[in-house]
Design a protein around this motif. Structure first.
Motif, PDB file in Angstrom:
ATOM      1  N   PRO A 293      21.829  89.679  24.369  1.00  0.00           N
ATOM      2  CA  PRO A 293      20.458  89.391  24.806  1.00  0.00           C
ATOM      3  C   PRO A 293      19.419  89.840  23.788  1.00  0.00           C
ATOM      4  CG  PRO A 293      21.366  91.232  26.036  1.00  0.00           C
ATOM      5  CD  PRO A 293      22.476  90.679  25.181  1.00  0.00           C
TER       6      PRO A 293
ATOM      7  N   ILE B 270      24.454  84.235  19.973  1.00  0.00           N
ATOM      8  CA  ILE B 270      23.093  84.145  20.514  1.00  0.00           C
ATOM      9  C   ILE B 270      23.121  84.218  22.033  1.00  0.00           C
ATOM     10  CG2 ILE B 270      21.066  82.657  20.751  1.00  0.00           C
ATOM     11  CD1 ILE B 270      21.628  81.640  17.933  1.00  0.00           C
ATOM     12  N   ASN B 271      24.099  83.585  22.636  1.00  0.00           N
ATOM     13  CA  ASN B 271      24.196  83.587  24.099  1.00  0.00           C
ATOM     14  C   ASN B 271      24.794  84.878  24.638  1.00  0.00           C
ATOM     15  OD1 ASN B 271      23.189  80.970  24.139  1.00  0.00           O
ATOM     16  ND2 ASN B 271      25.227  80.078  24.041  1.00  0.00           N
ATOM     17  N   MET B 272      25.565  85.584  23.827  1.00  0.00           N
ATOM     18  CA  MET B 272      26.281  86.760  24.313  1.00  0.00           C
ATOM     19  C   MET B 272      25.510  88.067  24.131  1.00  0.00           C
ATOM     20  SD  MET B 272      30.089  85.791  23.011  1.00  0.00           S
ATOM     21  CE  MET B 272      30.933  87.024  23.975  1.00  0.00           C
TER      22      MET B 272
ATOM     23  N   PRO C  40      32.948  81.822  20.574  1.00  0.00           N
ATOM     24  CA  PRO C  40      31.805  82.159  21.425  1.00  0.00           C
ATOM     25  C   PRO C  40      30.537  82.318  20.591  1.00  0.00           C
ATOM     26  CG  PRO C  40      33.684  83.535  21.962  1.00  0.00           C
ATOM     27  CD  PRO C  40      34.039  82.762  20.739  1.00  0.00           C
ATOM     28  N   ASN C  41      29.412  81.951  21.169  1.00  0.00           N
ATOM     29  CA  ASN C  41      28.135  81.960  20.486  1.00  0.00           C
ATOM     30  C   ASN C  41      27.465  83.328  20.647  1.00  0.00           C
ATOM     31  OD1 ASN C  41      25.664  81.409  19.391  1.00  0.00           O
ATOM     32  ND2 ASN C  41      25.330  79.543  20.563  1.00  0.00           N
TER      33      ASN C  41
ATOM     34  N   ASN D 271      27.080  95.532  23.221  1.00  0.00           N
ATOM     35  CA  ASN D 271      25.944  95.383  24.142  1.00  0.00           C
ATOM     36  C   ASN D 271      25.643  96.671  24.888  1.00  0.00           C
ATOM     37  OD1 ASN D 271      24.993  92.788  23.708  1.00  0.00           O
ATOM     38  ND2 ASN D 271      26.443  91.870  25.125  1.00  0.00           N
TER      39      ASN D 271
END
Length: 118
Positions: free
Chosen positions: A10, A6-8, A3-4, A40
């Motif tokens: 914010p 950057i995308n996970m 999984p990336n 997060n």
């Protein structure tokens, strides 16, 4: 496929991204997703810390220090008017550093939680 980050995560910034990539390089995909979910919920965006600094000018000094878990400094800022506004000015300039240091600590705690549940 891994999984990336950057995308996970914010609004992640460069230095934080590099730190998280280094910290999570050995995690499986499932553990990485668990780590990101915990992280997060704990992390602070540098914009939030900056907002706390600005509120220190017009409202109550030390909000930014409470936001990053430095309660002792927050109380000191509260009773001294942000150390006569000088501390608040310094924190406004260094808000990204305050957020990054706090996020590093939260990443280590999140990693410990993920390892504890393995």
């Amino acid at each position: 496929m891994k999984p990336n980050l950057i995308n996970m995560v914010p609004s992640i910034e460069g230095e934080e991204l590099v730190y998280l990539q280094m910290l999570t390089k050995e995690l499986s995909d499932e553990n990485l997703v668990n780590f990101i979910a915990v992280y997060n919920g704990k992390r602070r965006k540098s914009d939030q810390v900056l907002l706390g600094c600005v509120l220190g000018f017009v409202c109550v000094g030390g909000i930014q220090r409470f936001m990053v878990g430095q309660n002792g400094m927050g109380i000191l800022y509260l009773f001294t008017g942000g150390l006569c506004l000088i501390g608040t000015i310094v924190d406004t300039i260094n808000h990204k550093k305050l957020a990054f240091e706090y996020n590093q600590q939260m990443a280590r705690e999140s990693m410990a939680m993920v390892h504890a549940y393995q």
